[in-house]
Design an enzyme around this catalytic site. Structure first.
Site, PDB file in Angstrom:
ATOM      1  N   SER A 127       0.833  -1.211   0.000  1.00  0.00           N
ATOM      2  CA  SER A 127       0.000   0.000   0.000  1.00  0.00           C
ATOM      3  C   SER A 127       0.864   1.256   0.000  1.00  0.00           C
ATOM      4  O   SER A 127       1.733   1.421   0.869  1.00  0.00           O
ATOM      5  CB  SER A 127      -0.871   0.044   1.252  1.00  0.00           C
ATOM      6  OG  SER A 127      -1.919  -0.857   1.138  1.00  0.00           O
ATOM      7  N   HIS A 158      -3.209   0.948  -4.634  1.00  0.00           N
ATOM      8  CA  HIS A 158      -2.729  -0.218  -5.399  1.00  0.00           C
ATOM      9  C   HIS A 158      -3.166   0.003  -6.848  1.00  0.00           C
ATOM     10  O   HIS A 158      -4.330  -0.240  -7.207  1.00  0.00           O
ATOM     11  CB  HIS A 158      -3.328  -1.518  -4.840  1.00  0.00           C
ATOM     12  CG  HIS A 158      -2.803  -1.885  -3.494  1.00  0.00           C
ATOM     13  ND1 HIS A 158      -1.798  -2.812  -3.319  1.00  0.00           N
ATOM     14  CD2 HIS A 158      -3.108  -1.419  -2.264  1.00  0.00           C
ATOM     15  CE1 HIS A 158      -1.520  -2.917  -2.021  1.00  0.00           C
ATOM     16  NE2 HIS A 158      -2.305  -2.087  -1.361  1.00  0.00           N
ATOM     17  N   HIS A 180      -5.849  -8.794  -1.707  1.00  0.00           N
ATOM     18  CA  HIS A 180      -5.990  -9.126  -0.288  1.00  0.00           C
ATOM     19  C   HIS A 180      -7.223  -9.997  -0.095  1.00  0.00           C
ATOM     20  O   HIS A 180      -8.192  -9.884  -0.849  1.00  0.00           O
ATOM     21  CB  HIS A 180      -6.154  -7.853   0.538  1.00  0.00           C
ATOM     22  CG  HIS A 180      -5.091  -6.817   0.303  1.00  0.00           C
ATOM     23  ND1 HIS A 180      -5.128  -5.941  -0.760  1.00  0.00           N
ATOM     24  CD2 HIS A 180      -3.962  -6.535   0.996  1.00  0.00           C
ATOM     25  CE1 HIS A 180      -4.064  -5.145  -0.722  1.00  0.00           C
ATOM     26  NE2 HIS A 180      -3.333  -5.485   0.337  1.00  0.00           N
ATOM     27  N   TYR A 182      -9.499  -9.629   2.052  1.00  0.00           N
ATOM     28  CA  TYR A 182     -10.702  -8.851   2.350  1.00  0.00           C
ATOM     29  C   TYR A 182     -11.359  -8.269   1.105  1.00  0.00           C
ATOM     30  O   TYR A 182     -12.479  -7.763   1.158  1.00  0.00           O
ATOM     31  CB  TYR A 182     -10.399  -7.719   3.358  1.00  0.00           C
ATOM     32  CG  TYR A 182      -9.396  -6.696   2.886  1.00  0.00           C
ATOM     33  CD1 TYR A 182      -9.741  -5.709   1.973  1.00  0.00           C
ATOM     34  CD2 TYR A 182      -8.086  -6.717   3.356  1.00  0.00           C
ATOM     35  CE1 TYR A 182      -8.805  -4.777   1.534  1.00  0.00           C
ATOM     36  CE2 TYR A 182      -7.152  -5.783   2.933  1.00  0.00           C
ATOM     37  CZ  TYR A 182      -7.522  -4.814   2.016  1.00  0.00           C
ATOM     38  OH  TYR A 182      -6.603  -3.900   1.574  1.00  0.00           O
ATOM     39  N   GLU A 183     -10.666  -8.347  -0.044  1.00  0.00           N
ATOM     40  CA  GLU A 183     -11.286  -7.866  -1.277  1.00  0.00           C
ATOM     41  C   GLU A 183     -12.328  -8.871  -1.783  1.00  0.00           C
ATOM     42  O   GLU A 183     -13.048  -8.594  -2.737  1.00  0.00           O
ATOM     43  CB  GLU A 183     -10.222  -7.616  -2.348  1.00  0.00           C
ATOM     44  CG  GLU A 183      -9.343  -6.414  -2.020  1.00  0.00           C
ATOM     45  CD  GLU A 183      -8.194  -6.248  -3.000  1.00  0.00           C
ATOM     46  OE1 GLU A 183      -8.410  -5.681  -4.083  1.00  0.00           O
ATOM     47  OE2 GLU A 183      -7.068  -6.682  -2.680  1.00  0.00           O
ATOM     48  N   ALA A 210       2.730  -2.383   3.891  1.00  0.00           N
ATOM     49  CA  ALA A 210       2.534  -1.378   4.939  1.00  0.00           C
ATOM     50  C   ALA A 210       1.981  -2.140   6.138  1.00  0.00           C
ATOM     51  O   ALA A 210       1.135  -3.008   5.979  1.00  0.00           O
ATOM     52  CB  ALA A 210       1.527  -0.344   4.461  1.00  0.00           C
ATOM     53  N   MET A 313      -2.278  -7.141   6.526  1.00  0.00           N
ATOM     54  CA  MET A 313      -3.334  -7.964   5.917  1.00  0.00           C
ATOM     55  C   MET A 313      -2.861  -8.620   4.617  1.00  0.00           C
ATOM     56  O   MET A 313      -3.669  -8.878   3.725  1.00  0.00           O
ATOM     57  CB  MET A 313      -4.571  -7.100   5.627  1.00  0.00           C
ATOM     58  CG  MET A 313      -5.040  -6.260   6.808  1.00  0.00           C
ATOM     59  SD  MET A 313      -6.298  -5.074   6.320  1.00  0.00           S
ATOM     60  CE  MET A 313      -6.323  -3.967   7.733  1.00  0.00           C
ATOM     61  N   SER A 314      -1.563  -8.830   4.484  1.00  0.00           N
ATOM     62  CA  SER A 314      -1.095  -9.360   3.190  1.00  0.00           C
ATOM     63  C   SER A 314       0.185 -10.179   3.356  1.00  0.00           C
ATOM     64  O   SER A 314       0.509 -10.635   4.450  1.00  0.00           O
ATOM     65  CB  SER A 314      -0.823  -8.193   2.232  1.00  0.00           C
ATOM     66  OG  SER A 314       0.325  -7.469   2.662  1.00  0.00           O
ATOM     67  N   ASN A 337       2.082   3.054  10.795  1.00  0.00           N
ATOM     68  CA  ASN A 337       1.311   3.581  11.931  1.00  0.00           C
ATOM     69  C   ASN A 337       1.626   2.725  13.152  1.00  0.00           C
ATOM     70  O   ASN A 337       2.046   1.573  13.027  1.00  0.00           O
ATOM     71  CB  ASN A 337      -0.194   3.521  11.627  1.00  0.00           C
ATOM     72  CG  ASN A 337      -0.659   2.125  11.252  1.00  0.00           C
ATOM     73  OD1 ASN A 337      -0.289   1.604  10.185  1.00  0.00           O
ATOM     74  ND2 ASN A 337      -1.429   1.512  12.106  1.00  0.00           N
ATOM     75  N   HIS A 351      -6.327   4.337   6.755  1.00  0.00           N
ATOM     76  CA  HIS A 351      -5.610   4.042   5.504  1.00  0.00           C
ATOM     77  C   HIS A 351      -4.901   5.278   4.947  1.00  0.00           C
ATOM     78  O   HIS A 351      -3.855   5.139   4.306  1.00  0.00           O
ATOM     79  CB  HIS A 351      -6.600   3.466   4.484  1.00  0.00           C
ATOM     80  CG  HIS A 351      -5.957   2.850   3.278  1.00  0.00           C
ATOM     81  ND1 HIS A 351      -4.980   1.878   3.347  1.00  0.00           N
ATOM     82  CD2 HIS A 351      -6.150   3.073   1.942  1.00  0.00           C
ATOM     83  CE1 HIS A 351      -4.595   1.536   2.127  1.00  0.00           C
ATOM     84  NE2 HIS A 351      -5.287   2.243   1.258  1.00  0.00           N
TER      85      HIS A 351
HETATM   86  O1  LIG Z   1      -0.237  -5.093   2.968  1.00  0.00           O
HETATM   87  P1  LIG Z   1      -0.430  -3.957   2.044  1.00  0.00           P
HETATM   88  O2  LIG Z   1      -0.923  -4.368   0.708  1.00  0.00           O
HETATM   89  O3  LIG Z   1       0.811  -3.095   1.963  1.00  0.00           O
HETATM   90  O4  LIG Z   1      -1.585  -3.025   2.665  1.00  0.00           O
HETATM   91  C1  LIG Z   1      -1.760  -2.775   4.046  1.00  0.00           C
HETATM   92  O5  LIG Z   1      -2.390  -1.533   4.129  1.00  0.00           O
HETATM   93  C2  LIG Z   1      -3.823  -1.698   4.067  1.00  0.00           C
HETATM   94  C3  LIG Z   1      -4.432  -1.008   5.252  1.00  0.00           C
HETATM   95  O6  LIG Z   1      -4.137   0.340   5.277  1.00  0.00           O
HETATM   96  C4  LIG Z   1      -4.068  -3.188   4.130  1.00  0.00           C
HETATM   97  O7  LIG Z   1      -4.343  -3.669   2.851  1.00  0.00           O
HETATM   98  C5  LIG Z   1      -2.773  -3.720   4.654  1.00  0.00           C
HETATM   99  O8  LIG Z   1      -2.535  -5.064   4.296  1.00  0.00           O
HETATM  100  N1  LIG Z   2      -3.947  -5.050  10.072  1.00  0.00           N
HETATM  101  C1  LIG Z   2      -3.287  -3.908   9.852  1.00  0.00           C
HETATM  102  N2  LIG Z   2      -2.840  -3.625   8.641  1.00  0.00           N
HETATM  103  C2  LIG Z   2      -2.179  -2.479   8.470  1.00  0.00           C
HETATM  104  N3  LIG Z   2      -1.603  -1.975   7.389  1.00  0.00           N
HETATM  105  C3  LIG Z   2      -1.060  -0.810   7.697  1.00  0.00           C
HETATM  106  N4  LIG Z   2      -1.248  -0.560   8.978  1.00  0.00           N
HETATM  107  C4  LIG Z   2      -1.943  -1.599   9.478  1.00  0.00           C
HETATM  108  C5  LIG Z   2      -2.430  -1.911  10.783  1.00  0.00           C
HETATM  109  O1  LIG Z   2      -2.268  -1.177  11.754  1.00  0.00           O
HETATM  110  N5  LIG Z   2      -3.089  -3.089  10.918  1.00  0.00           N
END
Ligand SMILES: O=P(O)(O)O[C@H]1O[C@H](CO)[C@@H](O)[C@H]1O
Ligand SMILES: Nc1nc2[nH]cnc2c(=O)[nH]1
Length: 390
Positions: A127, A158, A180, A182-183, A210, A313-314, A337, A351
């Site tokens: 991200s 993305h 991801h 969740y999509e 991220a 989440m990835s 963060n 986000h």
């Molecule tokens: O893991 P990437 O794709 O960098 O994205 C991260 O950032 C998003 C949340 O802000 C979520 O999709 C999390 O997985």
């Molecule tokens: N689950 C999760 N994904 C993120 N992606 C970027 N920051 C975060 C976070 O704090 N938690």
């Protein structure tokens, strides 16, 4: 209408149920199902190339006097004599073999047919980290929507483009945007690009993401070299390798204790130190959750106790599939963060902050990754050195 054998009839009906009323005009057709009349031949699922090379006088090839490799017949005649052909979208194929070898191969071949290089390095941008793709030279860009079998990016930050090119002389392919859970895509679909990488010749995969910082020593903007992961969805049986094993890619029970290549972690440390990044370069454990909701305070506290340093989440699903098929893996988390751990805190994960931090650290990440790629010791299976270029 000619009389179809039962297998052909079932597929035809299924295609219609899926809305393929005019099979002739299905644009994104990647497979041709050939139903042979002869009993002993049975039913065969074959790729367009196989079809073209194996059966030069089928009605499909007669129709297009000489279809090119990867050009799927757009119109198919049905005849009584020997062969019934149906062009089917992958939707139809999925029912029997989901995102298997044949689909991945067809997509890899389609891409290689047009790509300027055979990539040895595959990069996945997290991200807000899509700028990594901009560093490739002599780019050829494919929008995900134009690539057969490929999912589409739905998340802000993305871009949804596959970029081929060279980086410091090394042939690379870069996913500017990933998929991801969740999509709403099946886990096999979000990880399919890893198998496509493999079939295109990629040896080393570099993944970025991220992530929220759980480790109290981490600051926003830190870059964490991933040394291990916790696959939380995996505990509930959500694993991209669930289902019949694709032996052509790898073993049923792949080892994960060596998922993240130690030499590449060492290389990242060395390069980071040389670039003066040691102050913000970390090493830790990444935990994947399903998302899309960010974590509660109790969840963050629990994950810390489990030994996670960052949460996202990835990545983990991609790593599992990449390791299953034998590619070398290196992964980085940008701590975008701080995970909220305290009930007195007024911080809220969002986000926008994630994307903003990505932008702020973009230059350093690009420098780190590109210097690493320059020093990668990757060699092609495509024998002679010049074969990296198609
Ligand atoms: O893991 P990437 O794709 O960098 O994205 C991260 O950032 C998003 C949340 O802000 C979520 O999709 C999390 O997985
Ligand atoms: N689950 C999760 N994904 C993120 N992606 C970027 N920051 C975060 C976070 O704090 N938690």
């Amino acid at each position: 209408m000619v009389a179809l054998p039962p297998a052909g009839r079932r597929l035809f009906e299924k295609g219609r149920r899926l809305g393929l009323h005019n099979l002739v005009e299905v644009g994104k057709v990647c497979y041709v199902l050939a139903v042979w009349r002869q009993r002993d031949e049975g039913r065969k699922l074959i790729s367009p190339q196989d079809l073209i090379s194996r059966s030069p006088c089928t009605s499909a090839s007669r129709y297009h006097s000489r279809p090119k490799v990867n050009q799927v017949p757009t119109k198919v005649a049905l005849n009584r004599t020997s062969l019934y052909l149906h062009c089917m979208s992958t939707k139809v194929v999925q029912g029997s073999r989901r995102y298997g070898y044949e689909e991945c191969k067809a997509t890899a071949d389609w891409l290689l047919d047009q790509a300027p290089v055979r990539p040895l390095v595959g990069i996945v941008c997290g991200s807000g980290l899509g700028g990594l793709a901009d560093m490739l030279k002599d780019q050829k860009i494919f929008n995900y929507g134009d690539i057969p079998n490929f999912p589409k990016s739905t998340v802000h930050g993305h871009a949804g483009r596959l970029v081929f090119g060279t980086l410091k002389g090394k042939p690379c392919v870069c996913m500017q945007g990933r998929f991801h859970l969740y999509e709403g895509y099946p886990i096999q679909k979000i990880t399919m690009p890893m198998r496509i990488f493999k079939l295109m010749g990629v040896k080393t995969v570099i993944l970025t993401n991220a992530a929220g910082g759980l480790n109290q020593d981490y600051k926003v903007g830190d870059v964490m070299i991933i040394k291990d992961h916790i696959n939380m969805p995996g505990f509930a049986g959500i694993n991209p390798l669930s289902g019949p094993n694709e032996e052509s890619f790898g073993t049923r029970f792949p080892c994960m204790s060596d998922a993240y290549d130690r030499k590449l972690q060492q290389l990242a440390q060395e390069v980071g130190a040389e670039l003066g990044y040691s102050d913000f370069l970390r090493e830790g454990v990444y935990c994947v959750l399903g998302g899309p909701s960010f974590e509660t305070i109790a969840e963050c506290r629990m994950l810390t106790r489990l030994g996670a340093d960052a949460v996202g989440m990835s990545t983990v699903h991609e790593v599992i599939v990449a390791r299953h098929c034998g590619m070398q893996v290196f992964a980085l988390s940008l701590i975008t963060n701080q995970a909220v751990m305290d009930y007195d805190s007024h911080e809220k994960a969002n986000h926008e902050e994630v994307l903003q931090t990505g932008e702020q650290r973009s230059l350093q990440l690009v420098k780190l990754v590109s210097t690493m790629v320059a020093r990668l010791d990757v060699a092609s299976d495509y024998t002679n050195g010049e074969a990296h270029h198609c």
